[in-house]
Design a protein around this motif. Structure first.
Motif, mmCIF file in Angstrom:
data_model
loop_
_atom_site.group_PDB
_atom_site.id
_atom_site.type_symbol
_atom_site.label_atom_id
_atom_site.label_comp_id
_atom_site.label_asym_id
_atom_site.label_seq_id
_atom_site.Cartn_x
_atom_site.Cartn_y
_atom_site.Cartn_z
ATOM 1 N N LEU A 31 0.893 -0.926 -0.284
ATOM 2 C CA LEU A 31 -0.067 -0.340 0.120
ATOM 3 C C LEU A 31 0.496 1.249 -0.175
ATOM 4 O O LEU A 31 0.540 2.606 -0.690
ATOM 5 C CB LEU A 31 -0.893 -0.419 1.302
ATOM 6 N N GLY A 32 2.282 0.953 0.967
ATOM 7 C CA GLY A 32 3.026 2.543 0.965
ATOM 8 C C GLY A 32 4.043 2.686 -0.256
ATOM 9 O O GLY A 32 3.764 3.755 -1.121
ATOM 10 N N ALA A 33 4.041 1.015 -0.927
ATOM 11 C CA ALA A 33 4.618 1.470 -2.186
ATOM 12 C C ALA A 33 3.778 2.392 -3.496
ATOM 13 O O ALA A 33 4.067 3.127 -4.431
ATOM 14 C CB ALA A 33 4.565 -0.588 -2.654
ATOM 15 N N VAL A 34 3.049 1.584 -3.196
ATOM 16 C CA VAL A 34 1.323 2.744 -4.489
ATOM 17 C C VAL A 34 1.228 3.577 -4.196
ATOM 18 O O VAL A 34 1.158 4.538 -5.540
ATOM 19 C CB VAL A 34 0.077 1.752 -4.500
ATOM 20 N N ASP A 35 1.300 4.022 -2.825
ATOM 21 C CA ASP A 35 0.913 5.737 -3.322
ATOM 22 C C ASP A 35 2.341 6.265 -2.982
ATOM 23 O O ASP A 35 2.280 7.340 -3.922
ATOM 24 C CB ASP A 35 0.768 5.578 -1.304
ATOM 25 N N THR A 36 3.488 5.434 -2.943
ATOM 26 C CA THR A 36 4.905 6.184 -3.273
ATOM 27 C C THR A 36 5.041 6.306 -4.769
ATOM 28 O O THR A 36 5.449 7.287 -5.560
ATOM 29 C CB THR A 36 5.911 5.307 -3.071
ATOM 30 N N ALA A 37 4.618 5.398 -5.962
ATOM 31 C CA ALA A 37 4.472 4.883 -7.112
ATOM 32 C C ALA A 37 3.217 5.961 -7.250
ATOM 33 O O ALA A 37 4.428 6.800 -8.415
ATOM 34 C CB ALA A 37 4.615 3.162 -7.672
ATOM 35 N N ILE A 38 2.667 6.466 -7.063
ATOM 36 C CA ILE A 38 1.341 7.248 -7.718
ATOM 37 C C ILE A 38 2.396 8.842 -7.946
ATOM 38 O O ILE A 38 2.661 9.630 -8.669
ATOM 39 C CB ILE A 38 0.216 7.253 -6.849
ATOM 40 N N LEU A 39 2.378 8.909 -6.459
ATOM 41 C CA LEU A 39 2.718 10.543 -6.014
ATOM 42 C C LEU A 39 4.265 10.601 -6.347
ATOM 43 O O LEU A 39 4.879 11.640 -7.779
ATOM 44 C CB LEU A 39 2.800 10.711 -4.586
ATOM 45 N N GLY A 40 5.091 9.345 -6.982
ATOM 46 C CA GLY A 40 6.039 9.478 -7.574
ATOM 47 C C GLY A 40 5.898 10.006 -8.658
ATOM 48 O O GLY A 40 7.481 10.509 -9.652
ATOM 49 N N HIS A 41 5.067 9.755 -9.231
ATOM 50 C CA HIS A 41 5.008 9.889 -10.672
ATOM 51 C C HIS A 41 4.294 10.797 -11.053
ATOM 52 O O HIS A 41 4.072 11.787 -12.151
ATOM 53 C CB HIS A 41 4.524 8.792 -11.569
ATOM 54 N N LEU A 179 -5.344 10.705 -8.325
ATOM 55 C CA LEU A 179 -5.516 10.062 -9.820
ATOM 56 C C LEU A 179 -6.495 10.938 -10.294
ATOM 57 O O LEU A 179 -6.808 11.544 -11.284
ATOM 58 C CB LEU A 179 -4.259 9.540 -10.610
ATOM 59 N N GLY A 180 -7.786 10.443 -10.313
ATOM 60 C CA GLY A 180 -9.292 10.738 -10.359
ATOM 61 C C GLY A 180 -9.538 12.362 -9.565
ATOM 62 O O GLY A 180 -10.067 12.699 -10.472
ATOM 63 N N PHE A 181 -9.447 12.102 -8.794
ATOM 64 C CA PHE A 181 -9.829 13.539 -8.266
ATOM 65 C C PHE A 181 -8.510 14.933 -8.249
ATOM 66 O O PHE A 181 -8.670 15.862 -7.819
ATOM 67 C CB PHE A 181 -10.481 13.464 -6.767
ATOM 68 N N GLY A 182 -7.867 14.383 -8.054
ATOM 69 C CA GLY A 182 -6.743 15.706 -8.355
ATOM 70 C C GLY A 182 -6.440 15.731 -6.772
ATOM 71 O O GLY A 182 -5.584 16.901 -6.469
ATOM 72 N N LEU A 183 -6.553 14.582 -5.413
ATOM 73 C CA LEU A 183 -5.978 15.499 -3.724
ATOM 74 C C LEU A 183 -4.996 15.755 -3.306
ATOM 75 O O LEU A 183 -4.848 15.604 -2.535
ATOM 76 C CB LEU A 183 -7.083 14.568 -3.715
ATOM 77 N N GLY A 184 -3.778 14.551 -4.063
ATOM 78 C CA GLY A 184 -2.763 14.868 -4.229
ATOM 79 C C GLY A 184 -2.415 13.807 -2.452
ATOM 80 O O GLY A 184 -3.150 13.416 -2.647
#
Length: 446
Positions: A31-41, A179-184
């Motif tokens: 879960l943390g990895a997905v957070d990191t990957a999404i935010l990292g891109h 990504l969908g709502f752009g809430l960061g």
């Protein structure tokens, strides 16, 4: 021949308990990895940096109470009456501590973020993340107690269902909110809060896996005159005695990891982001190996409850074989999979440059850390929390911080070298205690 038969049986028992825990544990850092990957891109490293700081602080705040999971597991595993009374005490304690955490943390969030050396760009994201995540603090602590109860009862499937489904929900909500709502950073926090509440509902519903009448048993225990949870102080003292040592130990652990993150932040957002990615990978390896430690907790607790030194030694041996082999495999995967792993997490050139500088520190850690993870399971199951506390104190206060102070001129290599020594000291300290207790035959008798 009989010994080999028993050993093979216990190898199977360890594996049957461990594999669901490995899958469920991996879902947590995933879960943390997905957070990191999404935010990292995203377009800037400030989002990843803000969530890295916020998540690190939240981990420190919540996992300081990780004793609710560990202490509940050990005491339920050693219990001969099913542990329902201990579950009630653990849930009551968890709820009270969660509310207290909210009341204490909300007013000082800004000061905590400043202490973490957050940049002016990352600071607002970290603050917003923490404000939202604190909403579910009591729920998260209650979930710790529920997981501890299931593991102590040797029901590793229930934690698998809870953590895997809740974290998959969290990952889906990450994509929607970030990504969908752009809430960061706010989106990452909202997703985790929703998953915490879902995990609570699922955990309570799965209590019937223990036995079909558990809710009637709980009501009966609450109403029973001999239970008297509010005035019978002896069980509470036993619970608090174990949990106090584990609380101190966990605080020292989280102090080290939080300080590690703060020192990365002081060197810039790119270094902080690189360290956040590598820490996520380290957490993934540690959570996977913790699956064998959790199995060890439950089975060692059973052997202590039965006062069987032979069963105790065989469980430790069987779990050690599985854990060491898994650590070697994880090390190989980190080494051979480096190019793919880095690309999965980020495409920011400055962050990739920093990762390449320090990646080999990460590769060296699983084979060192596996001993501390596995022996944690032994000591938790045996109810010997003081030894864990003392080892962590020596590793943190006498090894990690002096090493960091002496290697500040090394930049990011200095803080990673200090983490390397810290993990090594933890493993060596627990090995020393284990040998001492084994040679003197203290596991069952004292």
């Amino acid at each position: 021949m009989n010994y080999l038969h028993v050993e093979q049986k216990n190898l199977g028992r360890v594996w049957n308990l461990a594999w669901p825990m490995i899958l469920s544990n991996i879902s947590v850092p995933l879960l943390g990895a997905v957070d990191t990957a999404i935010l990292g891109h995203l377009s800037s490293a400030e989002y990843l940096s803000g969530v890295a700081i916020g998540a690190s602080v939240m981990s420190m705040l919540l996992w300081a109470f990780g004793f609710l999971r560990m202490g509940t597991t050990g005491i339920v595993a050693r219990s001969q009456d099913g542990g329902v009374e201990w579950l009630l005490r653990a849930l009551t304690l968890a709820l009270a501590l969660g509310v207290l955490l909210q009341l204490m943390a909300y007013p000082i969030i800004g000061h905590i973020v400043n202490w973490m050396n957050a940049s002016s760009d990352a600071s607002p994201h970290a603050t917003a993340y923490l404000q939202i995540r604190l909403i579910s603090a009591p729920v998260a602590l209650v979930n710790f107690a529920l997981l501890g109860f299931f593991i102590g009862r040797q029901d590793s499937r229930a934690p698998l269902y809870i953590l895997l489904v809740a974290n998959l929900l969290n990952i889906g909500l990450d994509f929607l909110f970030i990504l969908g709502f752009g809430l960061g950073a706010k989106g990452a926090a909202i997703a985790t809060v929703c998953a915490d509440f879902f995990a609570l509902v699922m955990g309570l519903s799965l209590l019937t896996r223990v036995n079909n009448t558990i809710w009637q048993d709980i009501v009966t225990h609450i109403r029973a005159p001999q239970f008297q949870p509010w005035v019978d102080w002896k069980p509470w003292l036993e619970l608090l005695h174990i949990n106090t040592d584990l609380f101190i130990r966990t605080c020292l652990l989280l102090l080290t990891l939080t300080f590690f993150t703060a020192q990365g932040a002081a060197q810039g957002d790119s270094v902080l982001a690189a360290n956040a990615i590598l820490l996520q990978l380290l957490m993934m390896t540690s959570y996977a190996l913790d699956g064998f430690a959790h199995a060890t907790e439950a089975l060692v607790g059973e052997s202590i409850g039965k006062k069987s030194n032979k069963l105790f030694q065989e469980i430790v041996y069987a779990a050690g074989i599985w854990a060491l082999g898994s650590a070697a495999l994880l090390t190989l995967l980190l080494i051979t999979g480096k190019p793919i792993i880095i690309k999965l997490f980020t495409d920011l050139p400055k962050v990739i440059l920093e990762i390449n500088k320090i990646y080999w520190w990460l590769c060296a850690l699983p084979l060192l850390a596996v001993w501390s993870y596995q022996l944690d399971g032994v000591f938790i199951g045996a109810g010997k929390s003081r030894q864990m506390r003392d080892t962590m104190f020596i590793a943190t206060i006498l090894i990690f911080f002096p090493s960091w102070w002496l290697t500040q001129d090394w930049g990011n290599h200095g803080i990673w070298f200090s983490l390397f020594l810290w993990i090594t000291a933890r493993s060596l300290g627990l090995i020393f205690y284990y040998r001492y207790y084994t040679i003197n035959d203290f596991w069952i008798t004292k």
